[in-house]
Every structure is written in C-alpha cells, then in structure tokens.
Scaffold this motif. Structure first.
Motif, PDB file in Angstrom:
ATOM      1  N   MET A  84       0.860  -1.176   0.000  1.00 31.29           N
ATOM      2  CA  MET A  84       0.000   0.000   0.000  1.00 31.29           C
ATOM      3  C   MET A  84       0.901   1.231   0.000  1.00 31.29           C
ATOM      4  SD  MET A  84      -3.194  -0.955  -0.037  1.00 31.29           S
ATOM      5  CE  MET A  84      -4.221   0.355   0.658  1.00 31.29           C
ATOM      6  N   PRO A  85       0.372   2.420  -0.274  1.00 28.18           N
ATOM      7  CA  PRO A  85       1.207   3.621  -0.258  1.00 28.18           C
ATOM      8  C   PRO A  85       1.944   3.777   1.073  1.00 28.18           C
ATOM      9  CG  PRO A  85      -0.912   4.123  -1.221  1.00 28.18           C
ATOM     10  CD  PRO A  85      -1.016   2.731  -0.677  1.00 28.18           C
ATOM     11  N   GLU A  86       3.225   4.082   0.996  1.00 29.36           N
ATOM     12  CA  GLU A  86       4.049   4.187   2.198  1.00 29.36           C
ATOM     13  C   GLU A  86       3.776   5.501   2.939  1.00 29.36           C
ATOM     14  OE1 GLU A  86       6.715   3.024  -1.375  1.00 29.36           O
ATOM     15  OE2 GLU A  86       5.226   4.557  -0.880  1.00 29.36           O
ATOM     16  N   LYS A  87       3.612   5.398   4.242  1.00 29.63           N
ATOM     17  CA  LYS A  87       3.379   6.588   5.059  1.00 29.63           C
ATOM     18  C   LYS A  87       4.627   7.047   5.803  1.00 29.63           C
ATOM     19  CE  LYS A  87      -1.516   5.562   5.833  1.00 29.63           C
ATOM     20  NZ  LYS A  87      -2.585   5.319   6.856  1.00 29.63           N
ATOM     21  N   ALA A  88       5.662   6.206   5.855  1.00 35.07           N
ATOM     22  CA  ALA A  88       6.867   6.551   6.615  1.00 35.07           C
ATOM     23  C   ALA A  88       8.089   5.960   5.922  1.00 35.07           C
ATOM     24  CB  ALA A  88       6.761   6.014   8.041  1.00 35.07           C
ATOM     25  N   LEU A  89       9.237   6.535   6.210  1.00 34.78           N
ATOM     26  CA  LEU A  89      10.480   6.092   5.595  1.00 34.78           C
ATOM     27  C   LEU A  89      10.738   4.611   5.817  1.00 34.78           C
ATOM     28  CD1 LEU A  89      12.842   9.087   6.391  1.00 34.78           C
ATOM     29  CD2 LEU A  89      12.305   8.221   4.109  1.00 34.78           C
ATOM     30  N   GLU A  90      10.420   4.117   7.030  1.00 32.62           N
ATOM     31  CA  GLU A  90      10.712   2.719   7.323  1.00 32.62           C
ATOM     32  C   GLU A  90       9.864   1.751   6.497  1.00 32.62           C
ATOM     33  OE1 GLU A  90       8.482   4.414  11.011  1.00 32.62           O
ATOM     34  OE2 GLU A  90      10.014   5.062   9.565  1.00 32.62           O
ATOM     35  N   SER A 129      -1.390  11.863 -14.976  1.00 31.64           N
ATOM     36  CA  SER A 129      -0.444  11.978 -13.876  1.00 31.64           C
ATOM     37  C   SER A 129      -1.250  12.114 -12.577  1.00 31.64           C
ATOM     38  CB  SER A 129       0.489  13.170 -14.107  1.00 31.64           C
ATOM     39  OG  SER A 129       1.477  13.229 -13.111  1.00 31.64           O
ATOM     40  N   ALA A 130      -0.733  12.857 -11.613  1.00 31.44           N
ATOM     41  CA  ALA A 130      -1.441  13.068 -10.351  1.00 31.44           C
ATOM     42  C   ALA A 130      -0.883  14.313  -9.685  1.00 31.44           C
ATOM     43  CB  ALA A 130      -1.281  11.868  -9.422  1.00 31.44           C
ATOM     44  N   LYS A 131      -1.752  15.070  -9.060  1.00 32.15           N
ATOM     45  CA  LYS A 131      -1.322  16.295  -8.377  1.00 32.15           C
ATOM     46  C   LYS A 131      -0.303  15.992  -7.294  1.00 32.15           C
ATOM     47  CE  LYS A 131      -3.241  20.528  -6.353  1.00 32.15           C
ATOM     48  NZ  LYS A 131      -4.479  21.201  -5.895  1.00 32.15           N
ATOM     49  N   VAL A 132      -0.401  14.807  -6.672  1.00 34.12           N
ATOM     50  CA  VAL A 132       0.569  14.466  -5.624  1.00 34.12           C
ATOM     51  C   VAL A 132       1.968  14.267  -6.202  1.00 34.12           C
ATOM     52  CG1 VAL A 132      -1.150  13.469  -4.079  1.00 34.12           C
ATOM     53  CG2 VAL A 132       0.039  11.997  -5.715  1.00 34.12           C
ATOM     54  N   GLY A 133       2.090  14.209  -7.531  1.00 35.51           N
ATOM     55  CA  GLY A 133       3.403  14.148  -8.146  1.00 35.51           C
ATOM     56  C   GLY A 133       4.078  15.499  -8.260  1.00 35.51           C
ATOM     57  N   SER A 134       3.365  16.561  -7.906  1.00 39.89           N
ATOM     58  CA  SER A 134       3.954  17.894  -7.924  1.00 39.89           C
ATOM     59  C   SER A 134       4.890  18.062  -6.729  1.00 39.89           C
ATOM     60  CB  SER A 134       2.859  18.964  -7.872  1.00 39.89           C
ATOM     61  OG  SER A 134       3.415  20.234  -7.604  1.00 39.89           O
ATOM     62  N   ARG A 139       2.803  19.010   0.464  1.00 41.69           N
ATOM     63  CA  ARG A 139       2.752  19.590   1.813  1.00 41.69           C
ATOM     64  C   ARG A 139       2.500  18.544   2.895  1.00 41.69           C
ATOM     65  NH1 ARG A 139       0.226  23.110  -1.700  1.00 41.69           N
ATOM     66  NH2 ARG A 139       1.057  25.224  -1.733  1.00 41.69           N
ATOM     67  N   LEU A 140       2.083  17.354   2.509  1.00 39.66           N
ATOM     68  CA  LEU A 140       1.707  16.344   3.489  1.00 39.66           C
ATOM     69  C   LEU A 140       2.708  15.204   3.596  1.00 39.66           C
ATOM     70  CD1 LEU A 140      -2.115  16.043   2.713  1.00 39.66           C
ATOM     71  CD2 LEU A 140      -1.020  17.335   4.565  1.00 39.66           C
ATOM     72  N   GLY A 141       3.563  15.011   2.571  1.00 44.21           N
ATOM     73  CA  GLY A 141       4.494  13.901   2.592  1.00 44.21           C
ATOM     74  C   GLY A 141       3.783  12.574   2.380  1.00 44.21           C
ATOM     75  N   GLY A 142       4.503  11.481   2.662  1.00 41.73           N
ATOM     76  CA  GLY A 142       3.933  10.152   2.489  1.00 41.73           C
ATOM     77  C   GLY A 142       3.792   9.759   1.024  1.00 41.73           C
ATOM     78  N   TRP A 143       3.286   8.551   0.798  1.00 42.92           N
ATOM     79  CA  TRP A 143       3.045   8.024  -0.537  1.00 42.92           C
ATOM     80  C   TRP A 143       4.307   8.146  -1.406  1.00 42.92           C
ATOM     81  CZ3 TRP A 143      -2.507   8.482  -2.834  1.00 42.92           C
ATOM     82  CH2 TRP A 143      -3.446   8.117  -1.858  1.00 42.92           C
ATOM     83  N   TYR A 144       5.424   7.708  -0.858  1.00 43.06           N
ATOM     84  CA  TYR A 144       6.731   7.959  -1.457  1.00 43.06           C
ATOM     85  C   TYR A 144       6.834   7.478  -2.908  1.00 43.06           C
ATOM     86  CZ  TYR A 144       8.875   9.398   2.953  1.00 43.06           C
ATOM     87  OH  TYR A 144       9.210  10.077   4.089  1.00 43.06           O
ATOM     88  N   SER A 145       6.602   6.195  -3.133  1.00 41.48           N
ATOM     89  CA  SER A 145       6.845   5.670  -4.472  1.00 41.48           C
ATOM     90  C   SER A 145       5.845   6.222  -5.483  1.00 41.48           C
ATOM     91  CB  SER A 145       6.828   4.145  -4.468  1.00 41.48           C
ATOM     92  OG  SER A 145       5.627   3.643  -3.935  1.00 41.48           O
ATOM     93  N   TYR A 146       4.597   6.427  -5.066  1.00 39.51           N
ATOM     94  CA  TYR A 146       3.599   6.969  -5.991  1.00 39.51           C
ATOM     95  C   TYR A 146       3.927   8.415  -6.345  1.00 39.51           C
ATOM     96  CZ  TYR A 146      -0.982   7.994  -8.045  1.00 39.51           C
ATOM     97  OH  TYR A 146      -1.992   8.343  -8.896  1.00 39.51           O
TER      98      TYR A 146
END
Length: 228
Positions: A84-90, A129-134, A139-146
């Motif tokens: 699932m989308p990653e919420k933290a570095l670990e 694409s996706a706005k979270v790719g901007s 401003r929220l972080g998370g979802w690293y790979s996406y």
C-alpha cells in the motif's frame, strides 16, 4: 473535441481501467470521432507497461495506418498485492519502488518513445499523472513511491515535449491530473469519488483547449496549470 479534425482517430492505452474505459465510451459518443482504438493487457495486440517488447510491438502494429489525432495514456498503479502507499520512511522497500516506477514512469516513457511518432502533425497526447506528483505542491508527505513515480512521469513528459517541439512543432504533449475518480485505484482511500465519465468529460474539455504553446504543461481536470 472541436479542436481535433472532423473524423479524428483516437487511441486509449489502459482502456480496461475505469478511467480508460470511460475515455473510450465518451470518445465513441463524439460524432466527430471516426475511430477509437484500445490497448491494454487484454487487447490484441496487447500492451503491458511492464513488458517493453509488448509496447514496441503494439506501436508497430499501427505502422502504415493513418496517424492518430489523440492518444491518451490512462494506466497507472497506486497499490498492489502486498503493498500500500508508504506513510513513513521505514516502509520503503525496493520491490514496491521498482514496481511503481515501472508502471507509472518507465513503461510510460517507452510509450512516449514509440507512440509520439504515431501522432498526426497537430496531434495531442495526454498522460494521466497526479497532483501528488507535484514537488512544489507536496505539503503532506507520504506516498513515497507513488509521488516520486508521478514526478518522474511529469519530467519525462516535459522533456519529450521539448524535443517534440523541435522535431514536430505541431504535436502537443501534456500531463493531466484527473482528480479523485471512483475506480479500483482510489477505492481504499476515497470511496465517494467522482464518476469516471464526469472526470473524463472534464479532462476532454481541458484537452480541447490545449494549444502548441501549452505542450509540456501539467493541467488539472479543472483546467488549472499545476506546478511541477
């Protein structure tokens, strides 16, 4: 699509998804559209974004045919079996990063390589694409790979548009943010999202206004130019 010629030819890649399927349906209802071709894992020829050879072979199957006036790449991945989308570095892991980049960036890059030449002299190619790719809007972080894969897609599209402007000045390449659409991709996160046909109607309205000067831009479904 009044900006495209009467009897225009369209191609939707990722036509089996909710948004891709809606693009096919809406375009087929346009009396000015003569043909809508579909590509995906289950079509013949098939196109699988994880299989470079299938991308090349799908493009080769259209050689010698009239050029396309509109190509839409509507495929992508947010989560999959076991991740699932990653919420933290670990939570970062190589397998998820590779899988996400393959479908959201590497595969689309090969689509650009093989399908931009199939566009007509004033043709239009759009990638979802996706706005979270901007990067600027993060401003929220998370979802690293996406996030990172969509940022990579944006850069690939922008770079291809710069080259296309030199080699084929009339061709237009843009990235589109569809908003949150009711689909398998969004269901675990936003079950009450907009209907795919509504989203597609909005995006086609934006595409109808794209000029050669807009090539390489990143637009929202509302027509807003988004920051990289």
């Amino acid at each position: 699509m009044n900006s495209l010629p009467e009897g225009y030819r369209a191609l939707v890649i990722g036509a089996s998804g909710a948004i891709g399927g809606a693009f096919v349906d809406v375009l087929r209802e346009d009396p000015r559209c003569a043909e809508v071709h579909c590509l995906g894992r289950s079509t013949r020829p098939s196109l699988d974004l994880t299989d470079p050879q299938s991308i090349s072979m799908a493009a080769q199957s259209y050689e010698g045919q009239p050029p396309f006036d509109l190509i839409v790449l509507a495929a992508g991945v947010l989560y999959g079996d076991g991740f699932m989308p990653e919420k933290a570095l670990e939570s970062l892991n190589q397998e998820q990063l590779l899988a996400t980049f393959q479908i959201n960036a590497i595969g689309p890059a090969l689509v650009l390589r093989d399908f931009v030449p199939l566009l007509g002299s004033n043709g239009l190619l759009a990638v979802l694409s996706a706005k979270v790719g901007s990067i600027a809007d993060n401003r929220l972080g998370g979802w690293y790979s996406y996030r990172a894969s969509k940022a990579a897609l944006n850069m690939l599209l922008k770079t291809a548009a710069i080259e296309a402007a030199r080699r084929w000045p009339g061709k237009r390449l843009v990235a589109l943010h569809p908003g949150t659409v009711a689909s398998a991709l969004s269901r675990p996160f936003r079950p009450a999202a907009r209907a795919p046909r509504e989203a597609v109607a909005d995006m086609l309205a934006v595409l109808d206004g794209v000029t050669a000067a807009d090539s390489g831009a990143f637009f929202s479904y509302q027509g807003e130019r988004l920051p990289w």
